[in-house]
Design an enzyme around this catalytic site. Structure first.
Site, PDB file in Angstrom:
ATOM      1  N   ARG A   1      -8.408 130.104  57.434  1.00  0.00           N
ATOM      2  CA  ARG A   1      -9.804 130.273  57.867  1.00  0.00           C
ATOM      3  C   ARG A   1     -10.615 131.033  56.819  1.00  0.00           C
ATOM      4  O   ARG A   1     -11.823 130.878  56.730  1.00  0.00           O
ATOM      5  CB  ARG A   1      -9.848 131.041  59.187  1.00  0.00           C
ATOM      6  CG  ARG A   1      -9.150 130.326  60.326  1.00  0.00           C
ATOM      7  CD  ARG A   1      -9.032 131.224  61.534  1.00  0.00           C
ATOM      8  NE  ARG A   1      -8.375 132.487  61.203  1.00  0.00           N
ATOM      9  CZ  ARG A   1      -8.107 133.453  62.058  1.00  0.00           C
ATOM     10  NH1 ARG A   1      -8.455 133.318  63.318  1.00  0.00           N
ATOM     11  NH2 ARG A   1      -7.507 134.560  61.678  1.00  0.00           N
TER      12      ARG A   1
ATOM     13  N   ASP B   1     -11.146 125.468  60.234  1.00  0.00           N
ATOM     14  CA  ASP B   1     -11.005 126.028  61.576  1.00  0.00           C
ATOM     15  C   ASP B   1      -9.821 125.307  62.219  1.00  0.00           C
ATOM     16  O   ASP B   1      -9.871 124.093  62.417  1.00  0.00           O
ATOM     17  CB  ASP B   1     -12.322 125.755  62.337  1.00  0.00           C
ATOM     18  CG  ASP B   1     -12.240 126.169  63.785  1.00  0.00           C
ATOM     19  OD1 ASP B   1     -11.153 126.596  64.228  1.00  0.00           O
ATOM     20  OD2 ASP B   1     -13.269 126.061  64.471  1.00  0.00           O
TER      21      ASP B   1
ATOM     22  N   LYS C   1      10.228 131.332  62.077  1.00  0.00           N
ATOM     23  CA  LYS C   1      10.612 132.058  63.283  1.00  0.00           C
ATOM     24  C   LYS C   1       9.473 133.016  63.657  1.00  0.00           C
ATOM     25  O   LYS C   1       8.713 133.396  62.758  1.00  0.00           O
ATOM     26  CB  LYS C   1      11.915 132.816  63.071  1.00  0.00           C
ATOM     27  CG  LYS C   1      11.757 134.142  62.328  1.00  0.00           C
ATOM     28  CD  LYS C   1      12.947 135.042  62.542  1.00  0.00           C
ATOM     29  CE  LYS C   1      12.548 136.483  62.333  1.00  0.00           C
ATOM     30  NZ  LYS C   1      13.576 137.451  62.352  1.00  0.00           N
TER      31      LYS C   1
ATOM     32  N   HIS D   1      15.713 131.603  57.385  1.00  0.00           N
ATOM     33  CA  HIS D   1      15.991 131.866  55.965  1.00  0.00           C
ATOM     34  C   HIS D   1      17.377 132.484  55.754  1.00  0.00           C
ATOM     35  O   HIS D   1      17.930 132.408  54.674  1.00  0.00           O
ATOM     36  CB  HIS D   1      14.886 132.725  55.333  1.00  0.00           C
ATOM     37  CG  HIS D   1      14.802 134.093  55.915  1.00  0.00           C
ATOM     38  ND1 HIS D   1      14.045 134.387  57.011  1.00  0.00           N
ATOM     39  CD2 HIS D   1      15.405 135.230  55.554  1.00  0.00           C
ATOM     40  CE1 HIS D   1      14.186 135.665  57.301  1.00  0.00           C
ATOM     41  NE2 HIS D   1      14.999 136.202  56.436  1.00  0.00           N
TER      42      HIS D   1
ATOM     43  N   LYS E   1      20.849 131.517  52.631  1.00  0.00           N
ATOM     44  CA  LYS E   1      21.487 132.431  51.678  1.00  0.00           C
ATOM     45  C   LYS E   1      22.804 131.794  51.222  1.00  0.00           C
ATOM     46  O   LYS E   1      23.569 131.275  52.046  1.00  0.00           O
ATOM     47  CB  LYS E   1      21.774 133.781  52.349  1.00  0.00           C
ATOM     48  CG  LYS E   1      20.520 134.594  52.646  1.00  0.00           C
ATOM     49  CD  LYS E   1      20.923 135.871  53.363  1.00  0.00           C
ATOM     50  CE  LYS E   1      19.756 136.558  54.013  1.00  0.00           C
ATOM     51  NZ  LYS E   1      18.870 137.266  53.129  1.00  0.00           N
TER      52      LYS E   1
ATOM     53  N   ASP F   1      14.436 139.291  67.779  1.00  0.00           N
ATOM     54  CA  ASP F   1      14.177 139.248  66.341  1.00  0.00           C
ATOM     55  C   ASP F   1      15.420 138.855  65.538  1.00  0.00           C
ATOM     56  O   ASP F   1      15.315 138.131  64.545  1.00  0.00           O
ATOM     57  CB  ASP F   1      13.689 140.633  65.880  1.00  0.00           C
ATOM     58  CG  ASP F   1      13.297 140.637  64.411  1.00  0.00           C
ATOM     59  OD1 ASP F   1      12.554 139.725  64.009  1.00  0.00           O
ATOM     60  OD2 ASP F   1      13.731 141.539  63.664  1.00  0.00           O
TER      61      ASP F   1
ATOM     62  N   HIS G   1      19.331 134.638  63.906  1.00  0.00           N
ATOM     63  CA  HIS G   1      20.236 134.854  62.764  1.00  0.00           C
ATOM     64  C   HIS G   1      21.677 135.152  63.196  1.00  0.00           C
ATOM     65  O   HIS G   1      22.631 134.603  62.643  1.00  0.00           O
ATOM     66  CB  HIS G   1      19.757 136.022  61.905  1.00  0.00           C
ATOM     67  CG  HIS G   1      18.328 135.921  61.498  1.00  0.00           C
ATOM     68  ND1 HIS G   1      17.767 134.758  61.039  1.00  0.00           N
ATOM     69  CD2 HIS G   1      17.335 136.838  61.479  1.00  0.00           C
ATOM     70  CE1 HIS G   1      16.494 134.971  60.746  1.00  0.00           C
ATOM     71  NE2 HIS G   1      16.206 136.219  61.016  1.00  0.00           N
TER      72      HIS G   1
ATOM     73  N   LYS H   1      21.429 148.879  54.223  1.00  0.00           N
ATOM     74  CA  LYS H   1      21.140 147.469  54.458  1.00  0.00           C
ATOM     75  C   LYS H   1      22.415 146.713  54.144  1.00  0.00           C
ATOM     76  O   LYS H   1      22.898 146.726  53.008  1.00  0.00           O
ATOM     77  CB  LYS H   1      19.990 147.009  53.550  1.00  0.00           C
ATOM     78  CG  LYS H   1      19.644 145.542  53.732  1.00  0.00           C
ATOM     79  CD  LYS H   1      18.290 145.207  53.131  1.00  0.00           C
ATOM     80  CE  LYS H   1      17.998 143.723  53.130  1.00  0.00           C
ATOM     81  NZ  LYS H   1      18.018 143.078  54.439  1.00  0.00           N
TER      82      LYS H   1
HETATM   83  P1  NDP Z   1       0.051 136.822  58.725  1.00  0.00           P
HETATM   84  O1  NDP Z   1      -0.181 137.752  59.861  1.00  0.00           O
HETATM   85  O2  NDP Z   1      -0.123 137.331  57.338  1.00  0.00           O
HETATM   86  O3  NDP Z   1      -0.843 135.550  59.013  1.00  0.00           O
HETATM   87  C1  NDP Z   1      -0.882 134.414  58.152  1.00  0.00           C
HETATM   88  C2  NDP Z   1      -2.266 133.836  58.183  1.00  0.00           C
HETATM   89  O4  NDP Z   1      -2.521 133.266  59.447  1.00  0.00           O
HETATM   90  C3  NDP Z   1      -3.340 134.863  57.979  1.00  0.00           C
HETATM   91  O5  NDP Z   1      -3.600 135.017  56.610  1.00  0.00           O
HETATM   92  C4  NDP Z   1      -4.504 134.293  58.724  1.00  0.00           C
HETATM   93  O6  NDP Z   1      -5.234 133.443  57.859  1.00  0.00           O
HETATM   94  C5  NDP Z   1      -3.881 133.436  59.782  1.00  0.00           C
HETATM   95  N1  NDP Z   1      -3.987 134.119  61.079  1.00  0.00           N
HETATM   96  C6  NDP Z   1      -3.626 135.377  61.392  1.00  0.00           C
HETATM   97  N2  NDP Z   1      -3.866 135.636  62.683  1.00  0.00           N
HETATM   98  C7  NDP Z   1      -4.404 134.513  63.190  1.00  0.00           C
HETATM   99  C8  NDP Z   1      -4.860 134.157  64.475  1.00  0.00           C
HETATM  100  N3  NDP Z   1      -4.805 134.994  65.493  1.00  0.00           N
HETATM  101  N4  NDP Z   1      -5.337 132.917  64.650  1.00  0.00           N
HETATM  102  C9  NDP Z   1      -5.383 132.051  63.627  1.00  0.00           C
HETATM  103  N5  NDP Z   1      -4.961 132.346  62.382  1.00  0.00           N
HETATM  104  C10 NDP Z   1      -4.472 133.559  62.167  1.00  0.00           C
HETATM  105  O7  NDP Z   1       1.498 136.223  58.952  1.00  0.00           O
HETATM  106  P2  NDP Z   1       2.691 136.106  57.919  1.00  0.00           P
HETATM  107  O8  NDP Z   1       2.209 135.440  56.694  1.00  0.00           O
HETATM  108  O9  NDP Z   1       3.369 137.411  57.821  1.00  0.00           O
HETATM  109  O10 NDP Z   1       3.704 135.173  58.712  1.00  0.00           O
HETATM  110  C11 NDP Z   1       3.444 133.804  58.952  1.00  0.00           C
HETATM  111  C12 NDP Z   1       4.530 133.250  59.843  1.00  0.00           C
HETATM  112  O11 NDP Z   1       5.783 133.449  59.239  1.00  0.00           O
HETATM  113  C13 NDP Z   1       4.625 133.946  61.202  1.00  0.00           C
HETATM  114  O12 NDP Z   1       4.990 133.000  62.154  1.00  0.00           O
HETATM  115  C14 NDP Z   1       5.733 134.957  61.019  1.00  0.00           C
HETATM  116  O13 NDP Z   1       6.377 135.251  62.224  1.00  0.00           O
HETATM  117  C15 NDP Z   1       6.643 134.195  60.086  1.00  0.00           C
HETATM  118  N6  NDP Z   1       7.477 135.054  59.262  1.00  0.00           N
HETATM  119  C16 NDP Z   1       6.908 135.905  58.360  1.00  0.00           C
HETATM  120  C17 NDP Z   1       7.696 136.678  57.553  1.00  0.00           C
HETATM  121  C18 NDP Z   1       7.108 137.590  56.527  1.00  0.00           C
HETATM  122  O14 NDP Z   1       7.878 138.181  55.760  1.00  0.00           O
HETATM  123  N7  NDP Z   1       5.791 137.730  56.455  1.00  0.00           N
HETATM  124  C19 NDP Z   1       9.185 136.618  57.646  1.00  0.00           C
HETATM  125  C20 NDP Z   1       9.674 135.677  58.613  1.00  0.00           C
HETATM  126  C21 NDP Z   1       8.835 134.928  59.379  1.00  0.00           C
HETATM  127  P3  NDP Z   1      -6.784 133.156  58.064  1.00  0.00           P
HETATM  128  O15 NDP Z   1      -7.378 134.272  58.865  1.00  0.00           O
HETATM  129  O16 NDP Z   1      -7.326 133.083  56.680  1.00  0.00           O
HETATM  130  O17 NDP Z   1      -6.795 131.858  58.776  1.00  0.00           O
END
Ligand code: NDP
Length: 524
Positions: A79, A119, A186, A216, A220, A273, A278, A383
């Site tokens: 977005r 959007d 996940k 992930h 590994k 979690d 895992h 860890k």
């Molecule tokens: P973020 O919270 O950083 O969100 C990713 C993007 O999604 C944001 O940049 C935002 O982009 C959009 N977003 C956030 N909240 C909303 C909302 N309420 N409605 C619509 N869009 C939204 O998440 P992560 O990048 O950390 O994680 C992404 C996925 O990966 C998740 O499902 C998470 O559980 C999973 N995950 C993440 C890990 C990690 O290390 N980060 C590890 C394992 C799994 P914008 O506002 O520009 O649209």
């Protein structure tokens, strides 16, 4: 644009075929199989943490290895109102921030990156995205194959997959006759009902073979090696059963606290979690029967049989088979760290567990009566991820009269992190005229005699998605079966009138609460 028609110079440090002759195979041949289909990778949530920290570095590394399809476009959508240049700049910063990365070839990689703000709810956005993708197909001769990667909060999975379907973007053999796949991160559901609902929602647009539910952990190298260890060596499998194995430990300990993921973790807790996903994967790889072929559906069938054979834990209140804990303030590396309830975004009276030890039994012939101890938690002393196979004691000791105390049983450790190794402990005689027994270990490190490149879990997962290989991904029935096992247990805990008594505090930097001591000692 990464295009085979414009051959690029060999990168510094690139893999040279046959660089490690002791492997018997050219190293490059072990990294990925042949040429990958040209495709467009569309990342939803391209402005987020996962894209910056994991996906983009993995994609850039694949590019450096020559392992990305050619041609290939990487299209970020989110977005946030960024221009393409802004996206490229931010991704460059994110990749450059990684350890020891060679950025000299970034200028060749960057032209493959595109960005569109959209959007997620609006059907019109998907029409526009479809047109943009079709244009990329035409411009670069890609052929219609697409990988949609949902790096967004899980609440967005249903609407994005639905809208992709409505816009005709989930259909295979469409415009350019290519494949279409979707990757979800996940957590996949919060309980059995939400997982089923999510599966139903995704299946409205995508067929099961198009869906890649990522774990992930599975990617590994050392986790994949569990099956190789068991089934590519004739000496271990005959003793891999209740006749020889006394108990099994599966440990996934983390030193870090909840960090910036409190919002998610407060809702999840350690059982959702770590255990439902895992830990269940590690358990199934340790316990499954040999499939006749190393092929995704057969391996996933065998995992299902393990999940189906899990003996339910019916009464968590008795604390016979499950102990939960939550970290309190303590010390890590001699430095004070706050307790879970003092972390930013955590309720001061939170009853979310951050530690669990579970004793699990598998009701089948191979494993009848063998306890599997699963341990995972945050703010533990180190860890460490490992499988520990404790073999049975010798049936009779002929050294009884000369040996003080019992003879230690053999123990096999499959180290997954930080040391990727196999250790076997066995008894020997100390040098000298007196017969004194002593336990010694035989260590093997996975990277012994290996000088080639090592793929990170996200690199491996991305390649597998592009190749359409489901081996390391969850299948719908597996996800639902594991939720069917955990949901009643979690619900029982969460609705218990005296939940507070079930969540035992432990100081950060220790191996869980005192109440876990009994099960931890059984595991030792
Ligand atoms: P973020 O919270 O950083 O969100 C990713 C993007 O999604 C944001 O940049 C935002 O982009 C959009 N977003 C956030 N909240 C909303 C909302 N309420 N409605 C619509 N869009 C939204 O998440 P992560 O990048 O950390 O994680 C992404 C996925 O990966 C998740 O499902 C998470 O559980 C999973 N995950 C993440 C890990 C990690 O290390 N980060 C590890 C394992 C799994 P914008 O506002 O520009 O649209």
């Amino acid at each position: 644009m990464i295009n085979p028609r414009e051959p690029v110079a060999k990168p510094p440090g690139a893999v040279v075929e046959g660089e490690a002759p002791d492997l018997g195979l050219p190293v490059q041949a072990c990294l990925f199989e042949g040429k990958l289909d040209p495709c467009i990778l569309v990342i939803f949530g391209a402005s987020g943490d996962l894209t910056a920290r994991k996906l983009m570095p993995a994609l850039y590394n694949l590019f450096l290895r020559g392992a990305l399809p050619e041609p290939c476009c990487i299209v970020g959508v989110a977005r946030t109102d960024w221009s393409r240049e802004e996206f490229q700049r931010r991704m460059q910063e994110a990749v450059a921030g990684q350890e020891a990365v060679d950025m000299s070839r970034w200028p060749e990689f960057a032209p493959a990156l595109f960005y569109y703000d959209m959007d997620y709810q609006a059907a019109a956005s998907y029409q526009a995205l479809g047109e943009a993708l079709a244009e990329h197909d035409r411009q670069f001769g890609i052929g219609g194959s697409r990988l949609f990667y949902l790096a967004v909060p899980p609440s967005m999975y249903p609407v994005i997959s639905l809208r992709l379907g409505e816009a005709g973007l989930s259909k295979e053999g469409g415009a350019g006759q290519g494949w279409v796949r979707i990757v979800v991160e996940k957590p996949f559901g919060h309980d059995l009902n939400s997982a089923r609902e999510l599966n139903r929602a995704m299946h409205r647009s995508f067929e099961e073979h198009q869906i890649f539910r990522i774990d992930h952990y599975m990617a590994k190298e050392t986790v994949q090696n569990i099956l190789i260890f068991r089934f590519a060596n004739a000496i271990f499998e005959p003793i891999w059963n209740r006749g020889f194995i006394d108990r099994v430990g599966i440990i996934a300990a983390e030193r870090i606290g909840v960090g910036h993921r409190a919002g998610y973790y407060e809702e999840a807790g350690v059982l959702r979690d770590m255990f439902q996903n895992h830990m269940m994967q590690l358990l199934s790889l340790t316990a499954l029967e040999p499939p006749s072929r190393f092929e995704a559906e057969q391996v996933r069938d065998e995992k299902m049989k393990v999940f189906r054979s899990l003996k339910p834990i019916t009464d968590p209140n008795s604390e016979e088979n499950l102990i939960l804990g939550q970290y309190a303030a303590g010390e890590i590396d001699g430095q004070p760290v706050p307790g879970y309830r003092e972390e930013k975004g955590v309720s001061p009276d939170s009853l979310t567990p951050t530690f669990a030890i579970m004793r699990v039994f598998i009701d089948n012939w191979r494993w009848q009566g063998v306890p599997f101890y699963l341990v995972s938690g945050k703010r533990l002393p180190e860890k460490r991820t490992e499988l520990i196979i404790h073999f049975k004691k010798v049936p009779h000791s002929m050294f009884e009269d000369i040996q003080m105390g019992p003879i230690a049983a053999n123990r096999l450790i499959l180290g997954i992190h930080p040391e990727e190794k196999i250790t076997l402990t066995f008894e020997t005689k100390n040098p000298g005229a007196v017969v004194c027994l002593r336990a010694v270990t035989m260590d093997f490190n996975y990277y012994q005699n290996y000088r080639g490149p090592i793929m990170d879990a996200y690199e491996k997962s991305l390649i597998d998605c592009i190749q359409g290989d489901h081996m390391l991904f969850w299948r719908q029935d597996g996800v639902e079966m594991c939720w069917a096992y955990f949901s009643p247990l979690i619900e029982e805990c969460e609705t218990c009138a005296f939940l507070e008594r079930l969540i035992h505090p432990y100081p950060a930097g220790t191996w869980g609460p005192d109440e876990a001591g009994r099960l931890m000692r059984e595991l030792e």
